[in-house]
Design an enzyme around this catalytic site. Sequence first.
Site, PDB file in Angstrom:
ATOM      1  N   HIS A   7     -21.024 -25.442 -16.496  1.00 22.08           N
ATOM      2  CA  HIS A   7     -21.050 -23.997 -16.283  1.00 22.08           C
ATOM      3  C   HIS A   7     -20.907 -23.192 -17.569  1.00 22.08           C
ATOM      4  CE1 HIS A   7     -19.124 -26.128 -12.849  1.00 22.08           C
ATOM      5  NE2 HIS A   7     -20.086 -25.503 -12.194  1.00 22.08           N
ATOM      6  N   GLY A  23     -14.941  -9.585 -13.421  1.00 25.18           N
ATOM      7  CA  GLY A  23     -15.781 -10.325 -12.502  1.00 25.18           C
ATOM      8  C   GLY A  23     -17.251 -10.224 -12.871  1.00 25.18           C
ATOM      9  N   ILE A  91      -9.531  -8.545 -15.702  1.00 17.99           N
ATOM     10  CA  ILE A  91      -9.683  -7.096 -15.650  1.00 17.99           C
ATOM     11  C   ILE A  91     -10.803  -6.803 -14.657  1.00 17.99           C
ATOM     12  CG2 ILE A  91      -8.757  -6.449 -17.894  1.00 17.99           C
ATOM     13  CD1 ILE A  91     -11.536  -6.664 -19.050  1.00 17.99           C
ATOM     14  N   GLU A 181      -8.228  -7.439  -4.024  1.00 14.85           N
ATOM     15  CA  GLU A 181      -9.323  -7.901  -4.865  1.00 14.85           C
ATOM     16  C   GLU A 181      -9.650  -9.329  -4.444  1.00 14.85           C
ATOM     17  OE1 GLU A 181      -8.385 -10.239  -8.043  1.00 14.85           O
ATOM     18  OE2 GLU A 181      -7.187 -10.625  -6.247  1.00 14.85           O
ATOM     19  N   MET A 182     -10.360 -10.112  -5.262  1.00  9.87           N
ATOM     20  CA  MET A 182     -10.859 -11.390  -4.763  1.00  9.87           C
ATOM     21  C   MET A 182     -10.650 -12.580  -5.702  1.00  9.87           C
ATOM     22  SD  MET A 182     -14.432 -10.153  -2.938  1.00  9.87           S
ATOM     23  CE  MET A 182     -14.515 -11.619  -1.883  1.00  9.87           C
ATOM     24  N   SER A 205     -11.087   1.151  -7.545  1.00 11.80           N
ATOM     25  CA  SER A 205     -12.461   1.653  -7.478  1.00 11.80           C
ATOM     26  C   SER A 205     -12.775   2.304  -6.133  1.00 11.80           C
ATOM     27  CB  SER A 205     -13.449   0.519  -7.717  1.00 11.80           C
ATOM     28  OG  SER A 205     -13.294  -0.495  -6.730  1.00 11.80           O
ATOM     29  N   ASP A 206     -11.973   1.989  -5.127  1.00 15.53           N
ATOM     30  CA  ASP A 206     -12.154   2.590  -3.808  1.00 15.53           C
ATOM     31  C   ASP A 206     -10.839   2.462  -3.051  1.00 15.53           C
ATOM     32  OD1 ASP A 206     -12.574   0.035  -1.747  1.00 15.53           O
ATOM     33  OD2 ASP A 206     -13.264  -0.382  -3.769  1.00 15.53           O
TER      34      ASP A 206
END
Length: 236
Positions: A7, A23, A91, A181-182, A205-206
């Site tokens: 990767h 991300g 971040i 978040e994820m 962001s939302d």
Amino acid sequence: MNTPTPHIQAKQGDFAKTVLMPGDPLRAKFIAENFLENAVLVNEVRGMLGYTGYYQGNRISVMGSGMGMPSMGIYSYELFHFYEVETIIRIGTAGGMGDDVKLRDVVLGIGACTNSNYAEQYGLSGTIAPICDFELAVKAMETAKRLGIPVKAGNILSSDLFYDGGKGKEQWRDMGVLAVEMEANALYLNAIQAHKKALCICTISDHIFTGEALSSADRQTSFSDMMKLALETAIG
């Protein structure tokens, strides 16, 4: 050392000891072009752009992690174990859940709750509570105070689901979780297992409950406070 990996095409020594990980790989490109000096592209496998350059004379790398814990799990594992990276600062963006969390607020994820089974791989007899590196969090708080950047610190939720219709979010909010978040949970677990350092710094962001949201262009380019805080923390 097993490098390059499937990767990451970088060679040994191409990454700095500290890596900032948004991300979005395009955000990594934006940071390299706007915040780093003499940035060099060290990875572009699968479009996951990674760069190494200098910030105020300090060698720093930045690379995308992709979306979700499986992707963060792969890249952070390889950086920690194969490229001798010591610190990863995530971040990124997060959805606000707390009543006092607003758009563009900066949030430090002290702990990362989750609905994922990522930790099952460790075969633990109970439930681990993944947390960031304490010294890194203290450094980030001190840096934020010095820069005059208001931050909120506490639990965040790393979710496997993006399109879940907000199911169950009220319960997480009622337990004091600030944002969702994820990726942070996988990052923290990988760091703990590898005896390395990690911290998640997110910009809201939302908002899950108010419906307010920033545009995709704003998400990519307008988070200067978060980026400045991460960079200053990395070299502090």
